[in-house]
Design a protein around this motif. Structure first.
Motif, PDB file in Angstrom:
ATOM      1  N   CYS A 162      -4.327   5.326  -4.069  1.00  0.00           N
ATOM      2  CA  CYS A 162      -3.181   4.777  -4.805  1.00  0.00           C
ATOM      3  C   CYS A 162      -3.550   3.494  -5.536  1.00  0.00           C
ATOM      4  N   ARG A 163      -4.481   2.738  -4.999  1.00  0.00           N
ATOM      5  CA  ARG A 163      -5.008   1.499  -5.583  1.00  0.00           C
ATOM      6  C   ARG A 163      -4.013   0.352  -5.544  1.00  0.00           C
ATOM      7  N   GLY A 186      -7.738   6.026  -0.073  1.00  0.00           N
ATOM      8  CA  GLY A 186      -8.069   5.049  -1.109  1.00  0.00           C
ATOM      9  C   GLY A 186      -7.714   5.477  -2.512  1.00  0.00           C
ATOM     10  N   CYS A 200      -7.707  -1.265   2.015  1.00  0.00           N
ATOM     11  CA  CYS A 200      -7.557  -0.238   3.044  1.00  0.00           C
ATOM     12  C   CYS A 200      -8.884   0.372   3.459  1.00  0.00           C
ATOM     13  N   CYS A 226      -3.465  -1.457  -2.987  1.00  0.00           N
ATOM     14  CA  CYS A 226      -3.919  -2.482  -2.035  1.00  0.00           C
ATOM     15  C   CYS A 226      -5.087  -3.305  -2.581  1.00  0.00           C
ATOM     16  N   HIS A 286       0.841  -1.192   0.000  1.00  0.00           N
ATOM     17  CA  HIS A 286       0.000   0.000   0.000  1.00  0.00           C
ATOM     18  C   HIS A 286       0.876   1.241   0.000  1.00  0.00           C
ATOM     19  N   CYS A 327      -1.023   4.814  -0.026  1.00  0.00           N
ATOM     20  CA  CYS A 327      -1.754   5.942   0.576  1.00  0.00           C
ATOM     21  C   CYS A 327      -2.258   5.601   1.974  1.00  0.00           C
ATOM     22  N   TYR A 328      -2.495   4.330   2.244  1.00  0.00           N
ATOM     23  CA  TYR A 328      -3.005   3.933   3.555  1.00  0.00           C
ATOM     24  C   TYR A 328      -1.946   4.135   4.631  1.00  0.00           C
TER      25      TYR A 328
HETATM   26  S1  FES Z   1      -3.563   1.781   0.153  1.00  0.00           S
HETATM   27 FE1  FES Z   1      -3.916   3.243  -1.423  1.00  0.00          FE
HETATM   28  S2  FES Z   1      -5.872   2.637  -2.103  1.00  0.00           S
HETATM   29 FE2  FES Z   1      -5.581   1.331  -0.421  1.00  0.00          FE
END
Ligand code: FES
Ligand code: SF4
Ligand code: SF4
Ligand code: SF4
Lengths: 270, 566
Positions: free
Chosen positions: B72-73, B70, B110, B75, B59, B61-62
């Motif tokens: 970055c995608r 949510g 996340c 995860c 991950h 962004c989490y």
């Molecule tokens: S960690 Fe970025 S979208 Fe889930």
């Protein structure tokens, strides 16, 4: 902060009918499961582009293009040229997957006896409704139909669409943010003399990594579906263009019209 | 109030219902609710369940201590839930297990809550392909800066590239160019080309630091992180954004280009710049401290620390550090001596000191163990003791008004009163009237408080231990060079009564020794009481003796400390 309501013209038109007729009567318009009316915005190479309100599913794509009440047929060729032929139709806004002229679909439809029967259907015979277009692999979407005749360079058309999506991506999530501009840059290259025969596959590989729930909003689908469908259905044209560029470059000829793709950067940056 | 030490600051939470899920085929029970970034109990997310299953979900962004974005995608995972029949009852397979309906679309781990019977798939070809796709997208416009990037070695982009990267890029287009070396504020430099737009820094700054200073401008791939026009990014927490930036986009002006992170030795420690006692990691190499970074402790500082504390380490390596044991000759000359000579002489003098003729000024920057040893001396001689308070402006997040790390410890052990410094005037008067003849000062320049140079001149014996020279050390009859906290082990008690230990990161300069060591020798010399040669033994003995610390053990403190009633 006050919320802002933004309404489509189509919504307001529906509301007018519903208020005038009542919900139950309004729902009797159209076809089962595809009730009410739609405002079709017909654009492109037809004689009478414009907005047409239809009962959902009561008119086919072919009628919308050719019927004098709607598009009135493909536009006239320039003098001395043979008549125009239909090349492609985008049935539901530029993000909807393109239909190729002559494409046939096998659709399950309710026969007169109420039984489901499978029926082969030309693209032009598809009733303009939600279910049929989804069954044919595209969508009725915003009900904006874009008609393209054989004067259209399909690669140019896709480049134009891709540039729009790269410009509109909000940039919040990775696949759409990076993928939309990547596809647009590749298509810009391909339409400016710097293409490669391999660009057809290259484009699809990029596009395949964007949709299907990978993004925050449906814009990921919106920017990748045109690329996926254009390249899938007109692959030979993409390959031919790339090949021609490769050959021209191999012979050392530089097309005076071409712009180096580097300029694309400043053209869309803002 | 009970006198038992607890590891929790809050009363035990009510039992939380558990639900069964499967992660990559392994069934486990996870709590239905888990703390969110604010510690509020909310439905457990897939990424939390995977963590409990010890399954790593990549991950960007989490961040567990930030609101979920949510974006970055990275995860994305696949999942399924028990299929329901038309009767809304679970469909059962012939083997008796519930039939699982696999979701046609992936979900971001996340932000997606789990549900009973859910199956999460993190290792399927589909998931691998999605991760590869996201990573490729993140890399196409990323500069190939690794050889000169400060993040190298702790970069999530590098890390995941090893697992999910392509060996060669198929990207043949020109990269997007963005501003480099953007001066965001006094302590932060931003490289926008390295930024992967995860918004961690924005969320931290807005939601944790409460300073809505950062944002993204422009659309699509031209998204650019920036400070709001006309706004300088200079709150007291800016350097935390450097820690949480998963790549090398945000860099600390203090640390950038100083040292490759993989050369740094990491030592668990405590910040000494205020009474909050943020848990930190000291990064050092070859006896030099290069940086402090926060260490997670939910009872104290979560994952953060303030810039003021973080950058307050340069004094440790100062060239004028006291590094020699010195004594004053009968002619009043200062000469170098040895620990043995100095401690023996001090012990002899102290043994002869009449009851009530000794006073001790300790520093609230000393450790609990040192206070306890000083307290033993004080009890032996009926000495007056006090310390000196340092106060400044506090803030709502971490920085405490009390700028010393251990005033609470000094109070609990009996070195000072709640009103720190209240006895300083009494000590001054006692010196003035000739009652106090011996003064022991640790880590304070008392000439800046009520004990001026003239008063110090009246003393028979002035014993001073310090780290850096000052007006008091100049006048010492015995000067004992001490250690910075990073040069020794010990414990502090923070403002909320959390007793926390810190470890040794670097060697002290020259002859300098940890205060607890030589104080221990001195106490043994003076009182004849048997000693404890290790910090563990010393702490455990202190804990038995000091009511507030009863029940504590060095080992029991763990890495994050124990809270005692204050
Ligand atoms: S960690 Fe970025 S979208 Fe889930
Ligand atoms: S998919 Fe939606 S949210 Fe994500 S970048 Fe595209 S427009 Fe923004
Ligand atoms: S600077 Fe770092 S933390 Fe901030 S958005 Fe960019 S990558 Fe994320
Ligand atoms: S809040 Fe206090 S303890 Fe924490 S880093 Fe800042 S000065 Fe140090």
């Amino acid at each position: 902060m006050c919320p802002t309501i933004v309404n489509n013209v189509e919504t307001l038109c529906d509301v007018k009918h519903i208020v005038a007729l009542g919900g139950a009567e309004y729902a009797k318009l159209g076809t089962p499961n595809n009730t009410g009316t739609r405002i079709v915005s017909l654009s492109g190479h037809v004689k009478r582009p414009g907005y047409y309100e239809i009962e959902t599913g009561k008119v086919t794509i072919g009628q919308l293009i050719n019927d004098p009440a709607f598009g009135g047929g493909l536009r006239e060729p320039e003098p001395g040229r043979p008549p125009r032929k239909l090349k492609a139709v985008i049935p539901g806004g530029s993000s909807a997957k393109v239909f190729k002229a002559g494409e046939k679909f096998k659709l399950k439809r309710k026969g007169p006896d109420g039984q489901m029967v499978e029926q082969e259907m030309d693209m032009l015979d598809l009733p303009y409704d939600f279910d049929s277009l989804i069954a044919a692999g595209s969508m009725s979407g915003s009900s904006a139909i874009i008609v393209m005749d054989d004067s259209v360079d399909i690669v140019e058309a896709l480049a134009n669409i891709a540039e729009f999506y790269a410009h509109e991506s909000c940039g919040q999530c990775t696949p759409c943010r990076e993928g939309s501009l990547w596809m647009s840059k590749a298509l810009h290259r391909l339409t400016h003399g710097e293409g490669r025969a391999s660009d057809a596959d290259y484009l699809v590989k990029i596009a395949d990594n964007i949709p299907g729930g990978r993004t925050i909003c449906a814009f990921g689908e919106a920017c990748s579906w045109p690329v996926q469908s254009f390249v899938a259905k007109f692959k030979d044209e993409f390959i031919a263009k790339g090949k021609a560029d490769e050959e021209r470059r191999a012979q050392g000829k530089i097309d005076p019209d071409t712009t180096p793709s580097q300029q694309h950067e400043s053209a869309t940056a803002h | 109030m009970s006198n038992t030490a607890t590891t929790e600051t809050k009363p035990a939470a009510p039992a939380i219902e558990k639900i069964k899920v499967k992660v990559d085929g392994r069934e486990l029970e996870v709590p239905k609710l888990m703390p969110d970034w604010q510690g509020k109990l909310v439905p457990t997310t897939m990424i939390q369940a995977c963590e409990l299953a010890k399954t790593d979900v990549p991950h960007y962004c989490y961040h567990p201590k930030l609101p979920v974005a949510g974006n970055c995608r990275m995860c994305l995972v696949e999942f399924g839930t028990p299929a329901l029949g038309p009767d809304r009852k679970p469909v059962i397979n012939p083997d008796g297990t519930p039939k699982i309906a696999k979701s046609p679309r992936p979900a971001i781990a996340c932000a997606t809550p789990i549900s009973p019977g859910m199956e999460i798939y993190t290792q399927t070809p589909g998931v691998k392909q999605m991760r590869e796709g996201v990573l490729e997208f993140l890399l196409i416009n990323h500069p190939l800066d690794c050889p000169i990037c400060d993040q190298a070695g702790e970069c999530k982009l590098q890390e995941y590239s090893v697992d999910y990267g392509q060996s060669a890029s198929r990207f043949v287009e020109p990269k997007v160019h963005k501003p480099k070396a953007v001066d965001l504020g006094p302590r932060i430099v931003l490289d926008d080309e390295r930024c992967i737009l995860c918004t961690r820094c924005i969320r931290f700054t807005k939601d944790i630091a409460g300073d809505d200073a950062l944002g993204i401008v422009n659309r699509g791939s031209y998204n650019t992180l920036t400070a709001y026009p006309g706004k300088v990014f200079d709150n007291n927490y800016t350097l935390n954004t450097v820690d949480i930036c998963p790549v090398g986009a945000l860099t600390s002006k203090d640390f950038r280009f100083q040292m490759r992170v993989w050369f740094l030795k990491e030592t668990k420690s405590i910040c000494t710049s205020c009474a909050t006692g943020c848990n930190i990691i000291v990064g050092s190499r070859e006896e030099k401290v290069y940086r402090y970074t926060p260490r997670e402790n939910d009872a104290v500082n979560a994952c953060w620390m303030c810039d003021h504390g973080r950058l307050n380490y340069k004094w440790i390596g100062r060239a004028d550090r006291l590094a020699e044991v010195r004594r004053q000759t009968s002619e009043g000359r200062s000469e170098k001596t040895t620990w043995t000579v100095a401690l023996n002489e001090i012990a002899e003098k102290l043994k002869k000191a009449p009851h009530g003729s000794v006073a001790i000024v300790a520093s609230a920057r000393q450790t609990n163990e040192e206070f306890w040893l000083l307290k033993k001396l004080a009890d032996k001689f009926g000495a007056l003791t006090d310390s000196i308070g340092y106060f400044g402006e506090g803030d709502k997040l971490l920085l405490n008004v009390d700028r010393t790390p251990n005033r609470t410890g000094a109070r609990l052990i009996g070195i000072c009163q709640a009103n720190v410094g209240i006895k300083m005037m009494v000590i001054a008067d006692s010196i003035k009237v000739g009652k106090v003849k011996t003064l022991i000062v640790f880590g304070e320049d008392v000439t800046k408080s009520s004990l001026d140079a003239e008063l110090l001149g009246k003393l028979d014996t002035l014993i001073v231990s310090d780290i850096l020279p000052n007006e008091t050390t100049k006048r010492a009859h015995y000067l004992l060079p001490g250690c910075a906290h990073v040069e020794k082990r010990g414990t502090f008690t923070n403002i909320k009564g959390r007793v926390q230990k810190f470890m040794k990161a670097v060697e002290a300069p020259g002859d300098a020794r940890p205060e607890w060591e030589f104080l221990h020798d001195l106490v043994y010399n003076v009182t004849g009481q048997d000693g404890f040669l290790t910090i563990e033994g010393l702490f455990n003995e202190m804990a038995k003796d000091v009511p507030a610390f009863n029940g504590l053990t060095w080992a029991g403190l763990g890495d994050t400390g124990v809270t005692v009633p204050t």
